[in-house]
Design a protein around this motif. Structure first.
Motif, short mmCIF file in Angstrom:
data_model
loop_
_atom_site.label_atom_id
_atom_site.label_comp_id
_atom_site.label_asym_id
_atom_site.label_seq_id
_atom_site.Cartn_x
_atom_site.Cartn_y
_atom_site.Cartn_z
N ILE A 65 41.42 11.96 24.61
CA ILE A 65 42.22 13.32 25.36
C ILE A 65 43.51 12.02 25.30
O ILE A 65 43.06 11.46 26.31
N THR A 66 44.69 12.36 25.43
CA THR A 66 45.70 11.62 25.88
C THR A 66 46.74 12.45 26.37
O THR A 66 46.23 13.08 26.77
N LEU A 67 47.81 12.11 27.39
CA LEU A 67 48.65 12.95 27.93
C LEU A 67 49.67 14.16 27.43
O LEU A 67 49.60 15.11 27.31
N ARG A 68 49.63 13.82 26.49
CA ARG A 68 49.62 14.07 25.79
C ARG A 68 49.55 15.87 24.85
O ARG A 68 49.97 16.99 24.60
N ASP A 69 48.11 15.56 24.96
CA ASP A 69 47.29 16.46 24.43
C ASP A 69 47.34 17.29 25.76
O ASP A 69 46.94 18.49 25.57
N ILE A 70 47.13 17.72 26.91
CA ILE A 70 47.44 18.46 27.71
C ILE A 70 49.15 19.01 28.05
O ILE A 70 48.62 19.28 29.41
N ASP A 71 49.45 17.84 27.77
CA ASP A 71 51.03 18.58 28.31
C ASP A 71 51.83 20.04 27.30
O ASP A 71 52.11 19.99 26.38
N PHE A 72 51.37 21.24 28.39
CA PHE A 72 51.28 22.33 28.14
C PHE A 72 52.71 23.10 27.62
O PHE A 72 53.20 23.43 26.88
N MET A 73 53.29 22.23 28.87
CA MET A 73 54.51 22.53 29.40
C MET A 73 55.78 22.04 28.63
O MET A 73 57.16 22.41 28.08
N GLY A 74 55.81 21.45 27.44
CA GLY A 74 56.05 20.10 26.62
C GLY A 74 57.23 19.87 27.49
O GLY A 74 58.57 18.98 27.36
N LEU A 108 56.43 16.26 27.94
CA LEU A 108 57.20 14.30 27.41
C LEU A 108 57.88 14.43 26.32
O LEU A 108 57.99 15.05 25.68
N PRO A 109 58.83 13.23 26.68
CA PRO A 109 59.80 13.29 25.56
C PRO A 109 58.54 12.83 24.22
O PRO A 109 57.57 12.76 24.00
N PRO A 110 59.23 13.54 22.72
CA PRO A 110 59.11 13.03 21.98
C PRO A 110 58.34 12.01 21.73
O PRO A 110 59.12 10.71 21.59
N GLN A 111 57.20 11.59 20.96
CA GLN A 111 56.73 10.11 20.37
C GLN A 111 57.03 9.61 19.07
O GLN A 111 57.29 10.38 18.12
N THR A 112 57.72 9.06 19.39
CA THR A 112 58.34 8.16 18.59
C THR A 112 57.66 7.32 17.54
O THR A 112 56.24 6.46 18.26
N GLN A 113 57.31 7.29 15.78
CA GLN A 113 57.21 6.24 15.20
C GLN A 113 57.57 5.47 15.16
O GLN A 113 59.08 5.80 14.46
N PRO A 114 56.86 4.08 14.43
CA PRO A 114 57.65 2.85 14.46
C PRO A 114 57.88 3.05 13.16
O PRO A 114 57.13 3.45 12.14
#
Length: 93
Positions: free
Chosen positions: A76-85, A87-93
């Motif tokens: 479980i990460t912080l992005r999993d519980i970020d219901f308000m959006g 966090l900035p989008p996660q960049t894929q390498p």
């Protein structure tokens, strides 16, 4: 998770569990009918705080191990519980 975060997590869990365990199986002076002058009827009859602290420590260690394991595994990460959006989008390498 560094050592400070682990200690803070354990402290928060310990105190939350302690405040839950503290009133369990409590016998007040009013219940026993032996009220010491100058104390309220709701005061505890016996001091068993040490035993409750030991019980709390055992429960807190178990809960801490489970929660720390979940955090460290990344299940479980912080992005999993970020219901308000927020966090900035996660960049894929």
């Amino acid at each position: 998770m560094n050592i400070t975060s682990a200690f803070v997590l354990f402290s928060v869990i310990w105190f939350m569990v302690f405040f839950i365990v503290l009133p369990l199986r409590l016998t007040t002076q009013g219940d026993a009918g032996d009220v010491v002058p100058g104390t309220p009827k709701g005061a505890p009859l016996n001091e068993i705080v040490g035993r409750k602290a030991k019980i709390t420590t055992v429960i807190a260690v178990i809960l801490w191990a489970i929660i720390a394991g979940v955090i460290l595994s990344g299940a479980i990460t912080l992005r999993d519980i970020d219901f308000m959006g927020r966090l900035p989008p996660q960049t894929q390498p």
